[in-house]
Design a protein around this motif. Structure first.
Motif, mmCIF file in Angstrom:
data_model
loop_
_atom_site.group_PDB
_atom_site.id
_atom_site.type_symbol
_atom_site.label_atom_id
_atom_site.label_comp_id
_atom_site.label_asym_id
_atom_site.label_seq_id
_atom_site.Cartn_x
_atom_site.Cartn_y
_atom_site.Cartn_z
ATOM 1 N N SER A 11 0.829 -1.214 0.000
ATOM 2 C CA SER A 11 0.000 0.000 0.000
ATOM 3 C C SER A 11 0.861 1.260 0.000
ATOM 4 C CB SER A 11 -0.932 -0.003 1.215
ATOM 5 O OG SER A 11 -1.734 1.158 1.226
ATOM 6 N N ALA A 12 1.893 1.283 0.858
ATOM 7 C CA ALA A 12 2.788 2.450 0.897
ATOM 8 C C ALA A 12 3.585 2.561 -0.388
ATOM 9 C CB ALA A 12 3.721 2.344 2.099
ATOM 10 N N PHE A 13 4.027 1.430 -0.908
ATOM 11 C CA PHE A 13 4.772 1.414 -2.168
ATOM 12 C C PHE A 13 3.905 1.946 -3.305
ATOM 13 C CE2 PHE A 13 5.631 -1.128 -6.045
ATOM 14 C CZ PHE A 13 6.888 -0.646 -6.346
ATOM 15 N N PHE A 14 2.662 1.503 -3.376
ATOM 16 C CA PHE A 14 1.736 1.939 -4.417
ATOM 17 C C PHE A 14 1.497 3.445 -4.318
ATOM 18 C CE2 PHE A 14 -2.350 2.722 -6.367
ATOM 19 C CZ PHE A 14 -2.396 1.862 -7.444
ATOM 20 N N GLY A 15 1.297 3.926 -3.096
ATOM 21 C CA GLY A 15 1.045 5.347 -2.905
ATOM 22 C C GLY A 15 2.232 6.197 -3.325
ATOM 23 N N GLN A 16 3.438 5.746 -3.000
ATOM 24 C CA GLN A 16 4.635 6.482 -3.392
ATOM 25 C C GLN A 16 4.750 6.546 -4.905
ATOM 26 O OE1 GLN A 16 6.680 8.060 -1.463
ATOM 27 N NE2 GLN A 16 8.450 8.491 -2.781
ATOM 28 N N ALA A 17 4.430 5.445 -5.580
ATOM 29 C CA ALA A 17 4.581 5.379 -7.038
ATOM 30 C C ALA A 17 3.535 6.220 -7.763
ATOM 31 C CB ALA A 17 4.494 3.927 -7.502
ATOM 32 N N THR A 18 2.302 6.177 -7.306
ATOM 33 C CA THR A 18 1.217 6.808 -8.058
ATOM 34 C C THR A 18 0.777 8.158 -7.518
ATOM 35 O OG1 THR A 18 -0.474 5.712 -6.705
ATOM 36 C CG2 THR A 18 0.328 4.520 -8.659
ATOM 37 N N GLY A 19 1.073 8.427 -6.251
ATOM 38 C CA GLY A 19 0.581 9.648 -5.632
ATOM 39 C C GLY A 19 -0.831 9.511 -5.089
ATOM 40 N N PHE A 20 -1.457 8.345 -5.268
ATOM 41 C CA PHE A 20 -2.796 8.110 -4.726
ATOM 42 C C PHE A 20 -2.690 7.636 -3.275
ATOM 43 C CE2 PHE A 20 -3.910 6.932 -9.310
ATOM 44 C CZ PHE A 20 -4.222 8.255 -9.611
#
Length: 957
Positions: A11-20
């Motif tokens: 979840s944190a990785f995804f947020g860092q990558a996409t900004g969502f």
């Protein structure tokens, strides 16, 4: 990547990558499975499919460093317009998360400068391309790729890869091909013939499980997990976005585009209106009609379809095909075709579309109110089922699928929100017969590739005419089969420069039927000539060329050259293209730009011509160096040893196979035909055989191998000589070895007999390294020979004559094979073993027995039989993967510049830098500037280019 992001999980990785700030639940479920397995992913438009799959692979393969996940993510898309957008997104995500070992991103599209993805088999990478580019490589016939590179890409793209097939509803037969390839790979894995995993994720908002039952090799369709939204995820605002649906009947006829334009002009309320047509012809007509209808307004009118060059498509992405261009200040009507159906990140307030099959309509509806809010949809439908009586009016679709779509639209009751469509389909699915769903989602590919047909594609050698096997029926269906056309001014009386190549900006897809009519019929309508005011005289064909692998030069276009995937160069003065309309096939003059062309790079050049030896020049920092056969062989052996170790090649014997292949791979360069091709040896004695020499130190390409005392050998291939020399050495050392006569001893004794070495032919002392080779079993020895034979991709599974062989009979009428005649001799060679110690490889006489059918009384099995046994033992995918590793090692070793060759003095080994930095593209630059100047002045250049190509045998043929 910071430890806090990693510790925070996906979840944190995804947020860092996409900004969502949040992850969709389906994305989290996908990433939660640590096992990479085949999958069906059925997720609606707008729910982040691309981010979900790419970031899941990045998470497991790169962040978690899970070695069980494939190294390469192959992202396959149905259309070129989706590739650039996907590339931008993937690069942005990778950059945002600051990975310590960032995977490389490579785009495979026609015209792009070749990337080095094939030279990094141990590195993590993302390959992005269209189904044409990627599936053709998976079938060993890579579009836009040099013939000699096909097997290398075939091995690497079918092993150690996770394929993502995105928007499969648009892939027609390509979907079945991808399923067959995966099914065949699964079978190879079960048999232990896949060194690394191959997996596929098929993805679409409208994906149906029964589509995959058309692929017989995929035997476990029912076991493949299906990922889709759960009930709790179907309550979001995006899921319930309001999209009103209105059906407007418009009769088919000549004024149909005008009627559509009037309605669009009335309905357009500002911001973005998207008008989707079923054919390019209709889109162009509608674009013209809208320009007339809205000529006094401030509405911006844009036309996009698949028949534009890359330069125009690139401008769209910057100017209006992006999310930021859909804001309140926009006042735009975009007229388009199916290219807009998938992946393009724009949102229309008003979507106007022709009636189309259900899967296409669902995708088009996804372009309306894509970011939430509300939108309007208008569908133009022929009244009273006109498609039943005039199927041509709604080509390229079938009447039955149009009728089913029209019926479904009526039952949606005026709303096309994702929730409404899902409820409608869920209710139909409850019916015992599936209701209308089988008619809405038909899938019956015309051609499904079989295991045998895939096996037939393993041999990549050209036939004597240079004609090619047409694989397009396994990639696209019907009118979707295209050629790639590019334009450049070519002075009268000349051919294009041999090093001239297109960039992606220059290439335009053209349906093969239209290309044939335009380029080979030689006629233009009187109306076309009148509209454009000027053009070629009626009956004169456009001047056009294709690249000839056999001759290594541009060849005038003929009927046999027109097959899907072909790249065709057309004289810019012949017309055929308009910046605003795209491909026209009309006379005129096409605007070109310096950025539309480039020079060929050395390894690309080597792969594009049968007798080209660019890789023998040395690469990069080693380009000014001479290198002996002994030193280069040992360097290749060391590189391949490290490469095999890093990739986990199993077994000590398999590792030794690669090392033996490295040491012996270039011994054929001691053949006089190759040795005398080097015109400047820089004082190096003739008895020291060379593998590499700098550019400018060789005879010219047309007669490169015609300078030895043996006479002309224009088709000479040193790797064939290497194999024949090693086979002779093995026979002289141990004719009873299972890889020689020992495997067929009984049959030989009972039939044609055996030939054993005479006393004078026997080796007085067998070199220790050759003794080590003889300890391998038959398959392993044959694999050594195969890796040597195939290390340039030009001689592989068979040993047929080339056209130049047939044109070069000897005094007794005998013909060479790949430039080698029966009885040719290789001199004694000093080589280096694994430890760097030297040993002597004896002088040997070369015999052509392996090229003949049946058993040889000297060597036993023919070359074709040996290759077939290897394919059975290792499988085609694994054998091609081994082949690719060997070629990677050879290329990497060709770049080694330090230390210089220890067998040569410093003076001998390296030319001074002065006057040797510039490669052979100097004449190309002059040719390009001269041709540009001529077209800019509105005339053809009057003088021929320096070094003009002389006609060759193939041109006469």
């Amino acid at each position: 990547m910071s430890s806090s992001i990693f510790d925070g999980g996906f979840s944190a990785f995804f947020g860092q990558a996409t900004g969502f700030q949040s992850v969709h639940k389906w994305q989290a479920r996908l990433a939660a499975d640590s096992i990479c397995r085949n999958r069906l992913i059925r997720i609606p438009t707008g729910f982040g499919k691309t981010a979900g799959v790419v970031l899941t692979w990045l998470w497991h393969r790169v962040c978690r460093q899970d070695s069980n996940w494939p190294r390469r993510l192959v992202y396959c898309l149905p259309m070129r317009t989706l590739v650039e957008q996907t590339e931008r997104s993937v690069r942005d995500w990778i950059e945002r998360v600051k990975l310590p070992n960032q995977p490389k991103v490579h785009v495979l599209m026609g015209g792009l400068s070749p990337t080095d993805w094939h030279l990094d088999p141990e590195g993590d990478a993302v390959l992005i391309g269209t189904q044409d580019m990627l599936l053709s490589r998976a079938l060993n016939r890579g579009y836009g790729s040099g013939r000699a590179r096909w097997p290398m890409e075939f091995g690497l793209i079918n092993v150690d890869c996770l394929w993502v097939m995105d928007e499969v509803q648009l892939m027609s037969v390509g979907l079945a091909t991808s399923a067959q390839l995966q099914g065949i790979a699964d079978g190879e894995e079960r048999e232990g013939r896949m060194p690394r995993p191959r997996r596929t994720w098929w993805m679409s908002a409208t994906l149906r499980e029964d589509w995959f039952r058309t692929a017989p090799a995929l035997t476990n369709v029912q076991e493949i997990p299906v990922l889709e939204l759960e009930d709790v995820e179907r309550g979001s605002a995006l899921w319930n976005t309001k999209k009103s649906l209105q059906i407007k009947p418009i009769p088919a006829g000549e004024n149909r585009a005008g009627t559509m334009a009037q309605i669009i002009a009335q309905e357009h309320g500002g911001r973005v209106t998207l008008a989707v047509c079923n054919t390019v012809k209709t889109a162009i007509e509608l674009h013209h009609a809208l320009r007339r209808e809205l000529q006094n307004s401030r509405v911006e009118i844009r036309l996009i379809h698949s028949r534009f060059r890359g330069s125009e498509r690139r401008a769209w992405a910057k100017e209006f095909l992006k999310r930021e261009s859909c804001g309140g200040d926009a006042n735009r009507v975009i007229v388009t075709t199916q290219v807009i159906e998938a992946g393009v990140d724009i949102s229309a307030d008003l979507l106007v579309t022709e009636l189309a099959p259900w899967t296409s309509l669902i995708q088009r509806f996804g372009r309306c109110a894509r970011y939430g809010g509300s939108g309007r949809i208008v569908v133009f439908s022929p009244p009273g089922g006109d498609w039943k009586n005039d199927a041509k009016a709604l080509a390229p679709y079938e009447p039955d699928e149009m009728e089913a779509a029209a019926e479904a639209l009526q039952r949606l009751a005026g709303s096309a929100a994702p929730a409404d469509i899902w409820r409608f389909e869920a209710e139909e699915a409850k019916r015992e017969d599936g209701g209308i769903l089988p008619r809405l989602y038909p899938y019956a590919p015309l051609h499904v590739i079989t295991r045998r047909e895939l096996g037939d594609l393993f041999d990549t050698g050209p036939d004597l005419t240079g004609a090619e096997v047409d694989i397009s029926r396994f990639i696209r269906e019907g009118s979707e089969r295209d050629v790639m056309v590019w334009w450049w001014p070519v002075p009268d009386g000349e051919r294009p420069h041999p090093r001239l190549r297109p960039t992606e900006d220059a290439l335009c897809r053209v349906p093969i039927g239209e290309a044939r009519k335009w380029l080979l019929s030689g006629s233009a309508s009187a109306r076309d000539e009148e509209e454009l005011g000027t053009g070629r005289p009626s009956g004169r064909r456009p001047r056009a060329w294709v690249w000839s692998y056999l001759d290594g030069e541009w060849e005038e276009l003929r009927q046999r050259h027109l097959y899907p995937g072909q790249t065709i160069l057309v004289d810019a003065n012949a017309g055929g293209y308009d910046d605003a309309i795209g491909f026209t096939g009309k006379s005129g003059r096409v605007r070109v730009d310096r950025t539309h062309v480039r020079g060929v790079v050395p390894d690309e050049s080597a792969d594009e011509a049968e007798t080209q030896e660019d890789l023998s020049l040395g690469l990069a920092e080693a380009a000014r160096q001479y290198k002996t056969i002994a030193t280069h062989g040992r360097e290749v052996a060391e590189v391949i040893r490290r490469l095999a170790l890093s990739l986990g090649v199993k077994g000590e014997a398999e590792g030794r196979v690669f090392e033996f292949a490295g040491i012996f791979h270039d011994i054929g360069k001691a053949h006089p035909a190759f040795a005398y091709a080097i015109s400047n040896r820089n004082g190096i004695p003739c008895e020291i055989p060379l593998a590499k020499a700098p550019e400018g130190c060789w005879h010219s390409a047309p007669d490169l191998f015609d300078h030895s005392p043996l006479g002309r050998r224009p088709s000479f291939r040193h790797e064939v000589a290497s194999v024949l020399a090693l086979m002779e050495a093995i026979w002289r050392a141990s004719p009873e070895h299972p890889a020689m006569q020992g495997d067929e001893e009984g049959i030989l004794e009972a039939t044609i007999g055996r030939v054993r070495p005479a006393e004078k032919e026997k080796m007085a002392e067998v070199p220790r390294i050759l003794e080590g080779l003889l300890k391998l079993d038959a398959n392993q020895v044959n694999l050594v020979l195969y890796l040597i034979m195939s290390h340039h991709g030009k001689a592989r599974a068979t040993l047929p004559m080339s056209p130049r062989d047939q044109e070069n009979p000897g005094p007794a009428g005998d013909l060479p094979i790949r430039g080698i005649r029966e009885g040719d001799k290789l001199p004694e060679l000093k080589l280096l073993d694994f430890s760097g110690s030297d040993f002597v490889f004896p002088s040997v006489e070369l015999h052509l027995d392996p090229a003949r059918l049946g058993l040889s009384c000297r060597y036993g099995p023919s070359w074709g039989e040996r290759a077939l046994r290897l394919r059975r033992a290792f499988g085609d995918f694994q054998l091609a993967w081994f082949e690719a590793l060997m070629r990677v090692a050879d290329t990497r070793a060709s770049r080694i510049c330090e230390p210089i060759d220890p067998l040569l003095s410093e003076y001998e080994a390296q030319l001074p830098a002065a006057g040797n930095e510039e490669r052979s593209d100097g004449s190309l630059t002059e040719w390009i500037e001269r041709s540009l100047k001529a077209v800019n002045e509105g005339r053809q250049a009057g003088q021929p280019a320096k070094g003009r190509l002389r006609p060759r045998a193939a041109a006469r043929r």
